[in-house]
Design a protein around this motif. Structure first.
Motif, PDB file in Angstrom:
ATOM      1  N   VAL B 351       0.754  -1.392  -0.030  1.00 16.50           N
ATOM      2  CA  VAL B 351       0.029   0.173  -0.223  1.00 16.50           C
ATOM      3  C   VAL B 351       1.163   1.360  -0.242  1.00 16.50           C
ATOM      4  N   LEU B 356      -0.811   5.107  -3.286  1.00 18.40           N
ATOM      5  CA  LEU B 356      -2.076   5.355  -3.667  1.00 18.40           C
ATOM      6  C   LEU B 356      -2.427   6.673  -2.938  1.00 18.40           C
ATOM      7  N   LEU B 359      -8.160   9.223   0.969  1.00 16.36           N
ATOM      8  CA  LEU B 359      -7.960   9.280   2.589  1.00 16.36           C
ATOM      9  C   LEU B 359      -7.963   7.886   3.319  1.00 16.36           C
ATOM     10  N   PHE B 360      -8.691   7.085   3.096  1.00 12.31           N
ATOM     11  CA  PHE B 360      -8.860   5.783   3.564  1.00 12.31           C
ATOM     12  C   PHE B 360      -8.059   4.475   2.825  1.00 12.31           C
ATOM     13  N   VAL B 361      -7.729   3.690   3.357  1.00 11.65           N
ATOM     14  CA  VAL B 361      -6.983   2.696   2.755  1.00 11.65           C
ATOM     15  C   VAL B 361      -8.133   1.664   2.189  1.00 11.65           C
ATOM     16  N   ASP B 362      -8.046   1.314   1.079  1.00  5.80           N
ATOM     17  CA  ASP B 362      -9.342   0.257   0.531  1.00  5.80           C
ATOM     18  C   ASP B 362      -8.698  -1.086   0.768  1.00  5.80           C
ATOM     19  N   ARG B 363      -9.093  -1.512   1.942  1.00  7.01           N
ATOM     20  CA  ARG B 363      -8.470  -2.841   2.399  1.00  7.01           C
ATOM     21  C   ARG B 363      -8.725  -4.265   1.326  1.00  7.01           C
TER      22      ARG B 363
END
Lengths: 350, 499
Positions: B351, B356, B359-363
């Motif tokens: 990651v 990338l 805002l949030f990590v796309d799990r």
């Protein structure tokens, strides 16, 4: 022995038991009945709605600074300057109230301005420590400690100088603000303000999400665990350190603003009340895991408030809470150390 | 003092650093200890000087078996070691540094010590002022201080670990004179080096270590060819190699000078073309890491320039992050110290390296990415494995897997160090794949076979000197070994014209 979650819990529980034991020994040495003392603390913290609301009043700033500190710890920094950042938050909030309080704006707007000013103040003070570290090579612990003293001096100068009460300056602080500018509390006598509780809970929730789920949080972790590798992986390191300082200062500034607007309704010399240092202890105790911040901060707040009546009832000094908190942190840290020596790491995947 | 080592064995984890090494060093001699990096020289010397205890085997001094548990023990037995990086105290005065380590007494007798210091320094013609500060000394002078200190503490056996690294030629001459003088006085000198020339001109005998074993000994006059063969092993027949058709210019290095802590590199010129592999050969610390780091923007050169791509964009003075943006990847040798972040999982690494946004990590996406890379690079681990739990080979694969898809230049230190044959072949197949896509590779290796096998051209580093680019097919292991050891440099410039 292998390192398993259940053994980890065992070590934590052991640390708490040992801390209680040491405190008991201290009590016996002071010729005080230990059980009565502990019972008094519990009574003092949860015996009535009045005292319990005071616990919450202490919990709010403690949880705020702990939230901020979790960010600086994540990036591998020891933001000991947190005390000064709370003070600057208080000073900036007071300044906003003084400037806009009589401007005819609605009190809500003025209070919001005061909180924003507090955030700015705390953040700037934290970034000063960050700049000293990044550009001046001053370790953030030394820089922060120095800035704490400067902040205290600045605070006292304001209280006794430009912002002194009409007539005579006083250690009891500046003149209280107009009642309109006080944060709304649950009862007129209480210091507990529901909006501040909401802000504190929101703060820890934001920090939890930030560390667990965002790219920013992941980058902070990477920088904290290995700055060199993080840089080679393409993460601008000092910028992330600076950002975490700024955010931590922001939370500390909010805590300062809470103290000024909801608790004391004026600027007082000891506006930070040691919550910064206490927050460092909470962060260490929870091993920098945001999920445990709220309950542990509540526990510490309860100890602080619960021990207030010890001098009256048992003629004991109220610093007993500090003894218990201190030994607890020491034993938990000791437990980590011993655990790492005794228990083996999980097996290597080969 | 007669020093005897008998069947010394020392294992670190899976690595047998010393395997049943026996060595006999008579007094009044200078024993050379030769070997490439990781051959076990330092381990053996650290055992003799009390830093390590051997797993088995014994040490005899003048025929008497002794147990050496610590460096303080060693000096009590008369054994002193000068480390490659002098272990002194730069902020202290020379005299205080000198007195340190002396047992007894609450207050050191400065006056007596000062007198003795001057006497001792006078004997060897060292011009050291006891009142000066250690950090004002050159590396050579710091060695002199260490020699005096150890002699004053009663050392009869002196171990020198790579003492000629980072000192000037006159200082080297002075050092060699001193060593000869010490040997003449009956001292036993152990001289650890990878520099053939130094060993040949100084030592009264030489022992060669390779992969933890004592593979041979030699007496003067030394046969360079034989020493090289013992150090690096026999020349292996090379597999036929595809010569890359060099494409457009990727990196131009123009008379670059770099200053490191202990050495300077002057005026390096190099053009790297698309699809080309450049090997940087040399003993560790000869300047190649410094050079590679500068190519990545991690160290700034003091002179010259680095340009990237066909349009020769000047990147001198830019940060590593800007090099990275232009498609330069840097893979460090210290995997867990510089390349990977211990405590983070493989997924988290992928990651981070993909950079990338959002805002949030796309799990889900992150895990899919991790799974794909793990299977492509055949990493034995799961997306949730923390990197420190992986074996060295898998860490190296992870490091490769972290490289972004489109790259113009890959800079890699020791791509296969510590890996088994299978992993080595695998990793090079992955790197070669990149070359076919037009990426250029510059790599450091201390494995001569690896250098010759995979490079198109080779730069040899020796104590900060850099050879012109040499075509790999014009070199043999033996010739490269000699160059690395600092021999045969006179004939180089002519060859460069042909290259």
């Amino acid at each position: 022995m292998r390192d398993t979650p259940s053994r980890r819990v065992l070590f934590q529980v052991g640390a708490v038991v040992l801390a209680l034991l040491v405190t008991t020994v201290v009590l016996i040495a002071a010729k005080a009945p230990p059980l009565a003392a502990f019972a008094n603390i519990v009574q003092g913290a949860f015996g009535s709605w009045d005292v319990t609301s005071n616990v919450l009043v202490a919990w709010v700033p403690l949880l705020l600074v702990t939230s901020g500190l979790l960010l600086t710890f994540t990036v591998g920094l020891w933001n000991i300057g947190i005390e000064g950042q709370i003070i600057l938050g208080g000073i900036f909030a007071t300044w906003a109230l003084r400037v806009y309080g009589s401007s005819g704006m609605s009190p809500t707007v003025v209070l919001i301005l005061a909180f924003v000013a507090g955030m700015v103040g705390g953040s700037l003070w934290a970034m000063l420590a960050g700049a000293l570290k990044t550009f001046g090579g001053v370790n953030e612990i030394f820089g922060g400690l120095g800035l704490n003293f400067v902040a205290t001096a600045l605070n006292i100068w304001l209280i006794f100088g430009p912002w002194k009460r009409p007539g005579v300056a006083s250690m009891s602080g500046t003149l209280p603000f107009d009642q309109r500018l006080w944060m709304p509390t649950v009862t007129p006598q209480s210091m507990l303000s529901v909006p501040t509780v909401i802000i504190a809970v929101a703060a820890i929730a934001i920090v939890y999400l930030m560390i667990q789920g965002t790219y920013f949080g992941l980058r902070l972790k990477a920088v904290g665990k290995n700055a060199k590798a993080a840089y080679i992986l393409g993460i601008p390191t000092w910028q992330h350190m600076m950002a975490s300082f700024a955010l931590c200062g922001l939370f500390a500034g909010v805590a300062g603003a809470v103290q000024v607007t909801a608790v004391y309704h004026r600027l007082i010399p000891s506006i930070s009340s040691g919550y910064g240092y206490l927050g460092l202890m909470v962060a260490m105790l929870i091993n920098y895991k945001a999920a445990f911040a709220a309950p542990v901060a509540l526990f510490f707040a309860a100890l602080n408030v619960g021990s207030i009546q010890l001098p009256i009832v048992l003629r004991l000094d109220s610093s007993l809470a500090g003894v218990l908190q201190g030994t607890l942190v020491l034993f938990v840290l000791l437990g980590h150390g011993v655990r790492q020596r005794v228990l083996k790491k999980p097996q290597v995947v080969s | 003092m007669l020093v005897e080592l008998r069947d010394i064995d020392k294992t670190f984890g899976k690595v047998r650093a010393n395997a049943a090494i026996s060595l006999r060093i008579p007094p009044a001699s200078i024993q050379g200890v030769l070997g490439e990096n990781g051959a076990g020289k330092s381990t053996l010397m650290k055992i003799l000087s009390g830093f390590y205890t051997p797993d088995s085997g014994e040490i005899l001094l003048d025929g008497k078996a002794v147990q050496i548990h610590s460096p303080a023990d060693a000096i009590r037995h008369g054994i002193g070691m000068l480390h490659q990086d002098p272990l002194d105290f730069p902020p202290m005065k020379i005299l205080d540094d000198f007195i340190l380590g002396r047992q007894g007494g609450l207050f050191p007798n400065h006056r007596a010590a000062s007198r003795e210091f001057r006497e001792l320094a006078g004997q060897f013609g060292f011009a050291l002022d006891p009142e000066a500060y250690v950090d004002s000394l050159t590396v050579g002078e710091r060695q002199q201080l260490e020699i005096l200190r150890l002699l004053w503490l009663g050392a009869r056996v002196l171990i020198f670990d790579e003492p000629t690294t980072g000192i000037s030629l006159p200082q080297k001459v002075k050092l060699f004179d001193t060593l000869k003088k010490l040997a003449a006085e009956g001292m036993t000198i152990l001289f650890v080096s990878h520099k053939l020339e130094d060993v040949e001109s100084l030592c009264t005998s030489a022992a060669v270590l390779r992969q933890g074993e004592l593979v041979g000994a030699a007496e003067p006059p030394f046969d360079t060819r034989l020493l090289v063969e013992m150090m690096f092993g026999k020349e292996l027949p090379l597999a036929p190699k595809k010569t890359a058709v060099p494409g457009g210019k990727i990196l131009s290095v123009k008379s670059v000078s770099i200053e490191g802590v202990r050495l300077q590199i002057r005026g390096v010129d190099l053009d790297v073309r698309s699809g080309e592999v450049i090997g940087l050969a040399g003993m560790e610390g000869s300047g190649q890491s410094l050079f590679l780091g500068a190519c990545a923007g991690l160290t700034q050169p003091v002179g010259g320039s680095f340009c990237l791509d066909e349009d020769e964009r000047d990147m001198t003075g830019r940060s590593h992050l800007e090099f990275k943006k232009r498609g330069v990847a840097y893979l460090p040798a210290a995997r867990l110290e510089q390349g990977l972040v211990p405590g983070l999982t493989l997924t988290e690494h992928f990651v981070l390296s993909e950079g990338l946004g959002g805002l949030f990590v796309d799990r889900k996406k992150a895990e899919a990415l991790a799974k794909e890379r793990i299977s492509t690079f055949n990493i034995k681990g799961t997306p949730e494995s923390v990197v420190e739990a992986l074996s060295g080979g898998n860490q190296q694969r992870a490091l490769l897997a972290l490289m972004r898809p489109r790259l113009t230049l890959i800079l890699v230190e020791h791509p296969t160090r510590g890996l088994d044959i299978e992993s080595t072949i695998y990793i090079w197949s992955k790197l070669k794949e990149r070359c076919e896509q037009g990426t250029a590779i510059v790599f450091i290796s201390s494995d001569l076979d690896e250098i010759l096998q995979y490079s198109d051209r080779v730069l040899v580093f020796f104590a900060g000197q850099v050879s012109p680019p040499l075509r790999a097919e014009s070199l043999s292991v033996e010739r490269l070994g000699a160059l690395i050891g600092g021999k045969d440099w006179e004939n180089l410039p002519k060859e460069a014209v042909n290259a």
